[in-house]
Design a protein around this motif. Structure first.
Motif, short mmCIF file in Angstrom:
data_model
loop_
_atom_site.label_atom_id
_atom_site.label_comp_id
_atom_site.label_asym_id
_atom_site.label_seq_id
_atom_site.Cartn_x
_atom_site.Cartn_y
_atom_site.Cartn_z
N ASP B 38 -36.36 -21.00 3.05
CA ASP B 38 -36.34 -19.68 3.68
C ASP B 38 -35.12 -18.90 3.20
O ASP B 38 -34.12 -19.49 2.76
N VAL B 39 -35.25 -17.60 3.27
CA VAL B 39 -34.21 -16.67 2.85
C VAL B 39 -34.16 -15.55 3.87
O VAL B 39 -35.21 -15.02 4.26
N MET B 40 -32.98 -15.22 4.35
CA MET B 40 -32.81 -14.08 5.27
C MET B 40 -31.66 -13.23 4.77
O MET B 40 -30.86 -13.66 3.93
N ALA B 41 -31.57 -12.03 5.26
CA ALA B 41 -30.45 -11.14 4.91
C ALA B 41 -29.38 -11.25 5.99
O ALA B 41 -29.68 -11.45 7.17
N ALA B 42 -28.12 -11.09 5.59
CA ALA B 42 -27.02 -11.11 6.54
C ALA B 42 -25.93 -10.15 6.09
O ALA B 42 -25.37 -10.30 5.00
N ALA B 43 -25.68 -9.15 6.91
CA ALA B 43 -24.54 -8.26 6.64
C ALA B 43 -23.25 -8.89 7.14
O ALA B 43 -22.16 -8.48 6.74
N TRP B 44 -23.37 -9.89 8.01
CA TRP B 44 -22.20 -10.46 8.68
C TRP B 44 -21.81 -11.78 8.05
O TRP B 44 -21.90 -12.84 8.67
N ALA B 45 -21.41 -11.70 6.80
CA ALA B 45 -20.87 -12.85 6.08
C ALA B 45 -19.50 -12.44 5.58
O ALA B 45 -19.27 -11.27 5.25
N CYS B 46 -18.59 -13.40 5.50
CA CYS B 46 -17.20 -13.04 5.22
C CYS B 46 -16.47 -14.24 4.63
O CYS B 46 -16.76 -15.39 4.99
N ALA B 47 -15.50 -13.97 3.77
CA ALA B 47 -14.62 -15.05 3.31
C ALA B 47 -13.75 -15.50 4.48
O ALA B 47 -13.41 -14.71 5.38
N LEU B 48 -13.38 -16.79 4.47
CA LEU B 48 -12.57 -17.37 5.55
C LEU B 48 -11.31 -18.02 5.01
O LEU B 48 -10.29 -18.06 5.70
N ASP B 49 -11.37 -18.54 3.78
CA ASP B 49 -10.18 -19.18 3.21
C ASP B 49 -10.33 -19.18 1.69
O ASP B 49 -11.44 -19.12 1.16
N PHE B 50 -9.15 -19.25 1.03
CA PHE B 50 -9.13 -19.33 -0.44
C PHE B 50 -9.33 -20.77 -0.92
O PHE B 50 -10.08 -21.04 -1.84
N SER B 51 -8.57 -21.71 -0.28
CA SER B 51 -8.51 -23.06 -0.79
C SER B 51 -8.32 -24.05 0.36
O SER B 51 -7.26 -24.05 0.97
N PRO B 52 -9.33 -24.83 0.69
CA PRO B 52 -10.65 -24.83 0.06
C PRO B 52 -11.38 -23.53 0.36
O PRO B 52 -11.19 -22.96 1.44
N PRO B 53 -12.20 -23.05 -0.56
CA PRO B 53 -12.92 -21.81 -0.31
C PRO B 53 -13.92 -21.98 0.82
O PRO B 53 -14.75 -22.89 0.78
N ARG B 54 -13.78 -21.15 1.81
CA ARG B 54 -14.66 -21.23 2.97
C ARG B 54 -15.20 -19.84 3.29
O ARG B 54 -14.55 -18.84 2.99
N VAL B 55 -16.34 -19.83 3.96
CA VAL B 55 -16.97 -18.58 4.36
C VAL B 55 -17.48 -18.71 5.79
O VAL B 55 -17.66 -19.82 6.29
N THR B 56 -17.68 -17.58 6.43
CA THR B 56 -18.41 -17.54 7.69
C THR B 56 -19.67 -16.71 7.49
O THR B 56 -19.72 -15.80 6.65
N VAL B 57 -20.68 -17.02 8.28
CA VAL B 57 -21.89 -16.20 8.28
C VAL B 57 -22.55 -16.33 9.65
O VAL B 57 -22.57 -17.41 10.24
N VAL B 58 -23.04 -15.21 10.15
CA VAL B 58 -23.71 -15.18 11.45
C VAL B 58 -25.21 -15.37 11.21
O VAL B 58 -25.83 -14.61 10.45
N ILE B 59 -25.77 -16.41 11.82
CA ILE B 59 -27.20 -16.74 11.66
C ILE B 59 -27.81 -16.85 13.05
O ILE B 59 -27.55 -17.80 13.79
N ASP B 60 -28.65 -15.88 13.37
CA ASP B 60 -29.20 -15.78 14.72
C ASP B 60 -30.07 -16.99 15.08
O ASP B 60 -30.72 -17.59 14.21
N LYS B 61 -30.10 -17.28 16.38
CA LYS B 61 -30.89 -18.41 16.86
C LYS B 61 -32.38 -18.24 16.63
O LYS B 61 -33.13 -19.22 16.64
N THR B 62 -32.83 -17.01 16.46
CA THR B 62 -34.27 -16.77 16.30
C THR B 62 -34.75 -16.98 14.87
O THR B 62 -35.95 -16.85 14.61
N THR B 63 -33.85 -17.29 13.94
CA THR B 63 -34.28 -17.35 12.54
C THR B 63 -34.73 -18.74 12.14
O THR B 63 -34.22 -19.75 12.61
N ARG B 64 -35.69 -18.78 11.23
CA ARG B 64 -36.11 -20.05 10.64
C ARG B 64 -35.02 -20.61 9.73
O ARG B 64 -34.84 -21.82 9.61
N THR B 65 -34.29 -19.70 9.08
CA THR B 65 -33.20 -20.14 8.19
C THR B 65 -32.22 -21.04 8.93
O THR B 65 -31.73 -22.03 8.40
#
Lengths: 197, 197
Positions: B38-65
């Motif tokens: 599955d593939v969904m769109a997310a405007a709410w994704a963001c870098a969280l750290d350089f090293s180790p490289p980390r990211v955040t992303v908001v994924i709603d409870k209603t999604t199959r993803t």
């Protein structure tokens, strides 16, 4: 800090506040505590929820802003425009810890919205005042802060009726997206898919 | 899903991976588990750290993803370009739960990077494969997921030498910043402050 906001400073309904940062602009994080004001730049700020409107922002342990945010349990995200690219880079590079006059040096002037403590940066095009939602694990492990938006405003030359309107305004009012090494991208052309319903 | 990446698919060093999303583009979140993609769109994704490289992303409870991310403990953030605005809106609007053929319907084709499980969306201009860092409180309270970037690639027509280079490429390869109601902004003009050191 004055109490005279810019003439184009207009309130934004809280249910539309996420739209001020939904397009991923670089922001300025501002806070004050015990009479001390600091402002830093953050590319890592993001919407977290619509209702209640919430945001995340990464605030490094080495910053003075973090001490003020933790002390006051409040902060603002101010959205700078292209005219403020040098200011944004400046407050993102210098720390109040070793450049005590960093705000003066980079031309940062602040004001307060009525009824809200956090300082807002003049010349920005949007402002979100946030109440810190304490999340000790996130703050310690990831430098990640969660805030609930309790007040939102925008410059009505570029944001009105719940939308950004950059195309009809001077390019210097476009928002900024930081990459690295002093390079930003301005928010570009509008693309509409479908009928905008 | 094929194993033939796009001809311009080039690896990005992990210490530069944050630059692929530092400017705040809207992303596609892709995942696969037990043979389901599955593939969904997310405007709410963001870098969280350089090293180790980390990211955040908001994924709603209603999604199959979300089910696939939690099942596989892995996902990818794919950065779509202006040519994919309709695709991005489509996979952000339809859910696999009530539109089982959403990927076919919106023209989404995926491939895999060698050695990595998550599907990557063809035609995007950057891809970050992430290992889920389980954070049950964040996932439950905020729909917020943390990932460590374990592989990164970009389309070398617009990202090379650790930087985006949109100005010399077709506008349809510019990244996207979603607002609301089908409206996006393309990443705009480059602004350099200082000497870019």
């Amino acid at each position: 800090m004055t109490s005279n906001p810019a003439p184009h400073f207009q309130p934004v309904p809280l249910d539309k506040a996420y739209r001020l940062i939904n397009h991923g602009p670089t922001v300025l994080v501002s806070s004050c505590h015990a009479g001390e004001v600091d402002v830093m730049a953050a590319a890592w700020a993001c919407a977290l929820d619509f209702s209640p409107p919430r945001v995340t922002v990464v605030i490094d342990k080495t910053t003075r802003t973090r001490v003020l945010v933790e002390g006051s349990t409040a902060f603002a995200l101010c959205v700078p425009c292209a005219a403020q690219a040098a200011l944004t880079l400046g407050v993102g590079t210098d720390s109040a810890l070793n450049v005590p006059d960093k705000l003066v040096r980079h031309g940062v002037k602040t004001f307060q919205a009525p009824g809200h403590e956090p300082p807002l940066v003049e010349g920005c095009v949007a402002w979100l005042v946030c109440r810190l939602i304490p999340e000790p694990h996130n703050q310690t492990a990831y430098d990640l802060f969660v805030g609930e938006v309790v007040g939102a405003w925008a410059d009505d030359r570029v944001f009105h009726a719940g939308r950004w309107h950059f195309d009809g305004a001077p390019d210097e009012l476009r928002t900024l997206h930081y990459v690295a090494g002093g390079q930003f991208y301005a928010t570009g052309a509008s693309l509409q898919v479908g009928n905008g319903g």
